[in-house]
Design a protein around this motif. Structure first.
Motif, PDB file in Angstrom:
ATOM      1  N   VAL A  99      14.410   4.713  -3.610  1.00 34.01           N
ATOM      2  CA  VAL A  99      13.581   5.052  -2.461  1.00 34.01           C
ATOM      3  C   VAL A  99      12.990   3.750  -1.921  1.00 34.01           C
ATOM      4  O   VAL A  99      12.268   3.043  -2.637  1.00 34.01           O
ATOM      5  CB  VAL A  99      12.456   6.039  -2.832  1.00 34.01           C
ATOM      6  CG1 VAL A  99      11.495   6.207  -1.649  1.00 34.01           C
ATOM      7  CG2 VAL A  99      13.038   7.387  -3.233  1.00 34.01           C
ATOM      8  N   GLU A 100      13.312   3.434  -0.688  1.00 35.94           N
ATOM      9  CA  GLU A 100      12.783   2.244  -0.034  1.00 35.94           C
ATOM     10  C   GLU A 100      11.631   2.658   0.881  1.00 35.94           C
ATOM     11  O   GLU A 100      11.808   3.455   1.799  1.00 35.94           O
ATOM     12  CB  GLU A 100      13.875   1.550   0.783  1.00 35.94           C
ATOM     13  CG  GLU A 100      14.934   0.863  -0.081  1.00 35.94           C
ATOM     14  CD  GLU A 100      14.354  -0.325  -0.844  1.00 35.94           C
ATOM     15  OE1 GLU A 100      14.138  -1.381  -0.233  1.00 35.94           O
ATOM     16  OE2 GLU A 100      14.097  -0.175  -2.063  1.00 35.94           O
ATOM     17  N   VAL A 101      10.451   2.157   0.587  1.00 35.33           N
ATOM     18  CA  VAL A 101       9.256   2.481   1.349  1.00 35.33           C
ATOM     19  C   VAL A 101       9.140   1.481   2.486  1.00 35.33           C
ATOM     20  O   VAL A 101       8.945   0.289   2.274  1.00 35.33           O
ATOM     21  CB  VAL A 101       7.997   2.432   0.456  1.00 35.33           C
ATOM     22  CG1 VAL A 101       6.761   2.797   1.262  1.00 35.33           C
ATOM     23  CG2 VAL A 101       8.167   3.365  -0.738  1.00 35.33           C
ATOM     24  N   ASP A 102       9.260   1.967   3.715  1.00 32.19           N
ATOM     25  CA  ASP A 102       9.330   1.087   4.877  1.00 32.19           C
ATOM     26  C   ASP A 102       7.997   1.019   5.606  1.00 32.19           C
ATOM     27  O   ASP A 102       7.575   1.986   6.245  1.00 32.19           O
ATOM     28  CB  ASP A 102      10.396   1.583   5.864  1.00 32.19           C
ATOM     29  CG  ASP A 102      11.799   1.498   5.268  1.00 32.19           C
ATOM     30  OD1 ASP A 102      11.972   0.770   4.275  1.00 32.19           O
ATOM     31  OD2 ASP A 102      12.700   2.151   5.811  1.00 32.19           O
ATOM     32  N   GLY A 103       7.324  -0.120   5.490  1.00 29.66           N
ATOM     33  CA  GLY A 103       6.148  -0.378   6.306  1.00 29.66           C
ATOM     34  C   GLY A 103       6.572  -0.799   7.696  1.00 29.66           C
ATOM     35  O   GLY A 103       7.757  -0.872   8.028  1.00 29.66           O
ATOM     36  N   LEU A 139       0.832  -1.201   0.000  1.00 28.99           N
ATOM     37  CA  LEU A 139       0.000   0.000   0.000  1.00 28.99           C
ATOM     38  C   LEU A 139       0.862   1.244   0.000  1.00 28.99           C
ATOM     39  O   LEU A 139       0.548   2.243  -0.641  1.00 28.99           O
ATOM     40  CB  LEU A 139      -0.902  -0.021   1.233  1.00 28.99           C
ATOM     41  CG  LEU A 139      -1.855   1.153   1.406  1.00 28.99           C
ATOM     42  CD1 LEU A 139      -2.799   1.246   0.222  1.00 28.99           C
ATOM     43  CD2 LEU A 139      -2.636   1.005   2.698  1.00 28.99           C
ATOM     44  N   GLY A 140       1.994   1.216   0.714  1.00 27.69           N
ATOM     45  CA  GLY A 140       2.883   2.367   0.768  1.00 27.69           C
ATOM     46  C   GLY A 140       3.419   2.747  -0.591  1.00 27.69           C
ATOM     47  O   GLY A 140       3.479   3.926  -0.945  1.00 27.69           O
ATOM     48  N   GLY A 147       6.233   8.277   8.773  1.00 28.23           N
ATOM     49  CA  GLY A 147       6.752   9.595   8.442  1.00 28.23           C
ATOM     50  C   GLY A 147       6.044  10.190   7.235  1.00 28.23           C
ATOM     51  O   GLY A 147       5.782  11.396   7.188  1.00 28.23           O
ATOM     52  N   PHE A 148       5.712   9.363   6.260  1.00 25.62           N
ATOM     53  CA  PHE A 148       5.016   9.850   5.070  1.00 25.62           C
ATOM     54  C   PHE A 148       3.629  10.373   5.435  1.00 25.62           C
ATOM     55  O   PHE A 148       3.152  11.351   4.858  1.00 25.62           O
ATOM     56  CB  PHE A 148       4.913   8.732   4.044  1.00 25.62           C
ATOM     57  CG  PHE A 148       4.371   9.168   2.708  1.00 25.62           C
ATOM     58  CD1 PHE A 148       5.057  10.097   1.935  1.00 25.62           C
ATOM     59  CD2 PHE A 148       3.183   8.655   2.226  1.00 25.62           C
ATOM     60  CE1 PHE A 148       4.570  10.506   0.702  1.00 25.62           C
ATOM     61  CE2 PHE A 148       2.689   9.055   0.996  1.00 25.62           C
ATOM     62  CZ  PHE A 148       3.382   9.983   0.236  1.00 25.62           C
ATOM     63  N   ARG A 149       2.977   9.709   6.419  1.00 19.92           N
ATOM     64  CA  ARG A 149       1.658  10.185   6.856  1.00 19.92           C
ATOM     65  C   ARG A 149       1.768  11.525   7.590  1.00 19.92           C
ATOM     66  O   ARG A 149       0.899  12.385   7.467  1.00 19.92           O
ATOM     67  CB  ARG A 149       1.008   9.157   7.793  1.00 19.92           C
ATOM     68  CG  ARG A 149       0.820   7.779   7.190  1.00 19.92           C
ATOM     69  CD  ARG A 149      -0.213   7.766   6.077  1.00 19.92           C
ATOM     70  NE  ARG A 149      -0.303   6.436   5.496  1.00 19.92           N
ATOM     71  CZ  ARG A 149       0.293   6.078   4.371  1.00 19.92           C
ATOM     72  NH1 ARG A 149       1.018   6.965   3.700  1.00 19.92           N
ATOM     73  NH2 ARG A 149       0.160   4.857   3.909  1.00 19.92           N
ATOM     74  N   LEU A 150       2.854  11.703   8.365  1.00 23.68           N
ATOM     75  CA  LEU A 150       2.981  12.885   9.203  1.00 23.68           C
ATOM     76  C   LEU A 150       3.659  14.056   8.487  1.00 23.68           C
ATOM     77  O   LEU A 150       3.303  15.216   8.701  1.00 23.68           O
ATOM     78  CB  LEU A 150       3.767  12.542  10.476  1.00 23.68           C
ATOM     79  CG  LEU A 150       3.124  11.495  11.401  1.00 23.68           C
ATOM     80  CD1 LEU A 150       4.056  11.179  12.556  1.00 23.68           C
ATOM     81  CD2 LEU A 150       1.783  11.983  11.917  1.00 23.68           C
ATOM     82  N   GLU A 151       4.659  13.762   7.665  1.00 21.93           N
ATOM     83  CA  GLU A 151       5.452  14.816   7.001  1.00 21.93           C
ATOM     84  C   GLU A 151       5.567  14.511   5.512  1.00 21.93           C
ATOM     85  O   GLU A 151       6.665  14.460   4.946  1.00 21.93           O
ATOM     86  CB  GLU A 151       6.853  14.892   7.640  1.00 21.93           C
ATOM     87  CG  GLU A 151       6.853  15.317   9.090  1.00 21.93           C
ATOM     88  CD  GLU A 151       6.539  16.800   9.251  1.00 21.93           C
ATOM     89  OE1 GLU A 151       6.572  17.532   8.227  1.00 21.93           O
ATOM     90  OE2 GLU A 151       6.263  17.226  10.391  1.00 21.93           O
TER      91      GLU A 151
END
Length: 313
Positions: free
Chosen positions: A251-255, A208-209, A288-292
């Protein structure tokens, strides 16, 4: 000659044996087919060794009913053609870290339903015998069917996107199977959303990320990344989440699973290997993506600009 007591004990043991694979829950029809008479069922319930589960099932112990038992009890409410469906079917097939809520059961149009508050038993025009899993497990819809229906019935678009993506990510279904099943859905307000999600999954996204980040980058007018690019190092093969070969940018998307202890070391070794091969690696934790959100997107764009990216005038 066997005594009546020994015969009763044999019948009770037979019931326990059959119930073991059903979360200790049997339908009254199953009990009678095993030769357990009504009076014996009533005696065990009255003595509180067994417990009634609605008017169609009995739990053959007096403790809490397991999740498996609840699912069987819901099926018995739905009748002989009932199948677990949507999220309940997926969880029964092995979907992890997902709350199914009330047990969802589908029955065909016209079927008699005994409504109970704890179960979500519904008639549906989408019911088809061909959708049933062919294994010997609990009656349920196939994962590809269940995933799309769980998305159609989800409370929000985000939940719909998550359940479809998680089903692929956890290996219950392939994107190609979702694509075929999606062709059967003719009318629904979420049909366009599901087409978008499945197309993204067919294109290589596995979380999903990644879907969220790729969409945000596209909205910013930044170049589209390659996804799930295969790389190798001395330890074996691995996949990059988002990669721009022209900028040597990863870019590594970290769940949340990236914070689990068993993944930390592997993630660090892969990042080090990429750095030594000349790539620049940015890590993007989903929290972090949700917050910033904008701050992380700024960093990605800044890295592209440093590597030569220029917006069209």
């Amino acid at each position: 000659m066997a005594t009546s007591t020994s015969i009763d004990d044999e019948l009770l043991r037979a019931a326990q044996s059959v119930a073991a694979s059903q979360g200790s829950v049997l339908s009254r029809r199953q009990l009678y087919a095993l030769g357990v008479p009504r009076w014996l069922v009533a005696r065990e319930v009255r003595a509180r060794r067994w417990a009634r589960v609605g008017d169609q099932a009995v739990c053959v112990h007096n403790g809490p009913i397991s999740d498996v038992g609840r699912r069987w009890a819901a099926l018995f409410v739905g009748g002989p053609r009932a199948m677990l469906d949507g999220a309940s079917s997926l969880v029964a097939s092995g979907l992890e870290r997902f709350d199914e809520g009330r047990v969802r059961v589908s029955v065909p149009r016209g079927a008699r339903i005994r409504h109970r508050r704890e179960y979500d038993v519904r008639q549906t025009r989408r019911w088809s015998a061909q959708d049933r899993m062919t294994d010997a497990g609990i009656p349920r819809t196939r994962p590809a069917v269940a995933a799309l229906r769980a998305a159609l019935w989800a409370r929000t678009d985000r939940e719909a996107t998550y359940v479809v993506t998680a089903t692929v990510q956890q290996g219950l279904v392939r994107p190609e199977q979702l694509g075929l099943e999606l062709l059967r859905i003719r009318r629904d307000r979420r049909r366009p959303l599901l087409h978008e999600v499945v197309n993204e999954l067919l294109d290589g996204a596995r979380s999903l990320g990644e879907l969220d980040v790729a969409r945000a980058l596209r909205e910013r007018g930044l170049p589209a990344p390659a996804r799930q690019v295969l790389r190798r190092d001395g330890r074996g093969r691995y996949y990059l989440d988002l990669y721009w070969p022209q900028f040597r940018l990863v870019v590594e998307v970290d769940g949340i699973h990236h914070s689990w202890a068993e993944n930390v070391v592997g993630d660090a070794l892969r990042q080090n290997a990429l750095t030594m091969q000349g790539d620049r690696v940015l890590r993007l934790p989903l929290l972090g993506f949700r917050l910033e959100r904008e701050a992380f997107l700024d960093q990605i764009e800044e890295a592209m600009v440093a590597a030569g990216f220029r917006r069209a005038a």
